[in-house]
Design an enzyme around this catalytic site. Structure first.
Site, PDB file in Angstrom:
ATOM      1  N   LYS A 245      15.806   8.220  86.883  1.00 37.24           N
ATOM      2  CA  LYS A 245      14.898   7.225  86.286  1.00 37.24           C
ATOM      3  C   LYS A 245      13.956   7.979  85.349  1.00 37.24           C
ATOM      4  O   LYS A 245      12.847   8.365  85.727  1.00 37.24           O
ATOM      5  CB  LYS A 245      14.126   6.499  87.398  1.00 37.24           C
ATOM      6  CG  LYS A 245      14.496   5.017  87.490  1.00 37.24           C
ATOM      7  CD  LYS A 245      13.879   4.372  88.673  1.00 37.24           C
ATOM      8  CE  LYS A 245      13.142   3.087  88.349  1.00 37.24           C
ATOM      9  NZ  LYS A 245      13.909   2.055  87.676  1.00 37.24           N
TER      10      LYS A 245
HETATM   11  C1  LIG Z   1      18.704   0.986  84.853  1.00 38.84           C
HETATM   12  C2  LIG Z   1      18.544   0.568  86.269  1.00 38.84           C
HETATM   13  N1  LIG Z   1      19.646   0.313  86.996  1.00 38.84           N
HETATM   14  C3  LIG Z   1      19.562  -0.081  88.275  1.00 38.84           C
HETATM   15  C4  LIG Z   1      18.341  -0.248  88.892  1.00 38.84           C
HETATM   16  C5  LIG Z   1      18.270  -0.633  90.338  1.00 38.84           C
HETATM   17  O1  LIG Z   1      17.863   0.473  91.080  1.00 38.84           O
HETATM   18  P1  LIG Z   1      17.141   0.320  92.493  1.00 38.84           P
HETATM   19  O2  LIG Z   1      18.023  -0.514  93.299  1.00 38.84           O
HETATM   20  O3  LIG Z   1      17.014   1.702  92.999  1.00 38.84           O
HETATM   21  O4  LIG Z   1      15.840  -0.321  92.226  1.00 38.84           O
HETATM   22  C6  LIG Z   1      17.177   0.002  88.190  1.00 38.84           C
HETATM   23  C7  LIG Z   1      15.888  -0.180  88.859  1.00 38.84           C
HETATM   24  O5  LIG Z   1      14.861  -0.052  88.360  1.00 38.84           O
HETATM   25  C8  LIG Z   1      17.279   0.430  86.839  1.00 38.84           C
HETATM   26  O6  LIG Z   1      16.180   0.695  86.123  1.00 38.84           O
END
Ligand SMILES: Cc1ncc(COP(=O)(O)O)c(C=O)c1O
Length: 333
Positions: free
Chosen positions: A179
């Site tokens: 992230k």
């Molecule tokens: C690009 C992206 N994909 C998927 C997700 C889902 O991730 P998570 O389930 O860890 O929140 C996020 C969450 O912010 C994201 O930014």
């Protein structure tokens, strides 16, 4: 000012007005090693991460359980493990363990005294106020903020999405599995174009032309009875909710999820499609590019998954209780 997420607006939806995007500011932040009034958590405009997008962040949810008068943070250790992995990708040396970060988060939520659902945003950033794009020889800091939070998409049971004209960042450009703040310029292009075209969200293709994910969500389809999701090598974020969904599918619905590349036209032919993520939770996709998915309404698998998911995250399912970390001391019975 105290807030109540029951009155907090969904953060985005079709035809959203500017006001819908206004979020009440937090009262406090974890900043430079302690909890301070939010107004004191400030950085200079030369800060490296502000200029070059070199930060890493996370997004966690706190769920208010009204029966127990308890706030549960869902899978915080897993979120912070990924946060530290994102930092590792960026050569960012953070002086905290996942356990430390969970503790700071619980302290912050207690300071905010939330009695409603909330969203927690940790950010790791290079605090140096310098000119010079690089990752090495920089000083990292962590800040954490938390705000009351309702829905992320307006229509969790029937969203209409498009296939974005943008492509997902590639692992050899900016790794999508972490992230990383700068990578969210890609998500911002994807999201804004989708909303301005009247859709709720977009699905984005990777450089190979396979489905990667949504702008901030992982993606699943049900095709010929098989639940499929793109593999983690297809330029997706390694989502915590994705992992939860794979687990719940097997344990509660008896369905083994297949991780494999997904073609765009498979989506058009799917019986069901849905997004998952901390923000979006589990949101059914019922139309893609004006084509109905299945019969164009919430399908049985997404419906059942939503039920078991909300039971798990709110601390109502004893089996998954250890994934829900309580903020307040438990009431003695
Ligand atoms: C690009 C992206 N994909 C998927 C997700 C889902 O991730 P998570 O389930 O860890 O929140 C996020 C969450 O912010 C994201 O930014």
């Amino acid at each position: 000012m105290r807030y109540d997420s029951r009155s907090a607006p969904a953060l985005s939806h079709r035809g959203a007005s500017e006001e819908d995007f206004i979020v009440t500011l937090p009262n406090f932040a974890f900043f430079k090693g302690g909890i301070v009034p939010y107004g004191e958590a400030k950085v200079g405009v030369l800060t490296h991460t502000l200029n070059y997008g070199t930060g890493v962040f996370g997004g966690l949810r706190g769920y208010w359980n009204d029966e127990e008068k308890q706030l549960f943070i869902f899978r915080p250790y897993d979120h912070y493990q990924r946060f530290l992995e994102s930092a590792k990708l960026m050569l960012m040396k953070l002086p905290h363990s996942a356990a430390d970060l969970v503790k700071f988060t619980l302290d912050l939520c207690r300071a905010e005294n939330f009695r409603a659902d909330c969203y927690i945003r940790p950010l790791g950033y290079f605090a140096d106020e310098i000119i010079g794009v690089r990752l090495h020889d920089l000083n990292a800091e962590v800040t954490i903020m938390a705000i009351p939070f309702g829905r992320y998409v307006e229509n969790e049971e029937g969203s209409h999405v498009t296939v974005s004209s943008w492509r997902r960042v590639d692992d050899n450009m900016i790794p999508a599995r972490g992230k990383i703040a700068g990578a969210y310029v890609n998500s911002a292009f994807i999201k804004t174009d989708a909303l301005r075209s009247g859709f709720d969200e977009a699905i984005v293709l990777n450089q190979d032309g396979h489905i990667a994910e949504g702008s901030a969500e992982n993606f699943f389809i049900v095709r010929k009875g098989v639940v499929c999701t793109p593999p983690i090598t297809d330029n997706i974020l390694e989502g915590i909710t994705r992992r939860t969904v794979i687990m719940l599918m097997k344990a509660e619905l008896g369905i083994e999820v297949v991780e494999r590349p997904i073609d765009r036209t498979e989506v058009y032919l799917a019986e069901e499609a849905f997004f998952c993520g901390t923000g979006v939770q589990v949101a059914a996709i019922t139309q893609v590019d004006h084509r109905p998915i299945g019969n164009g309404s919430l399908g049985p698998i997404a419906k059942e998954l939503r039920r078991v998911y909300f039971d798990a995250v709110r601390g109502r399912a004893p089996k998954y209780r250890d994934l829900c970390i309580p903020v307040y001391p438990a009431k003695s019975s």
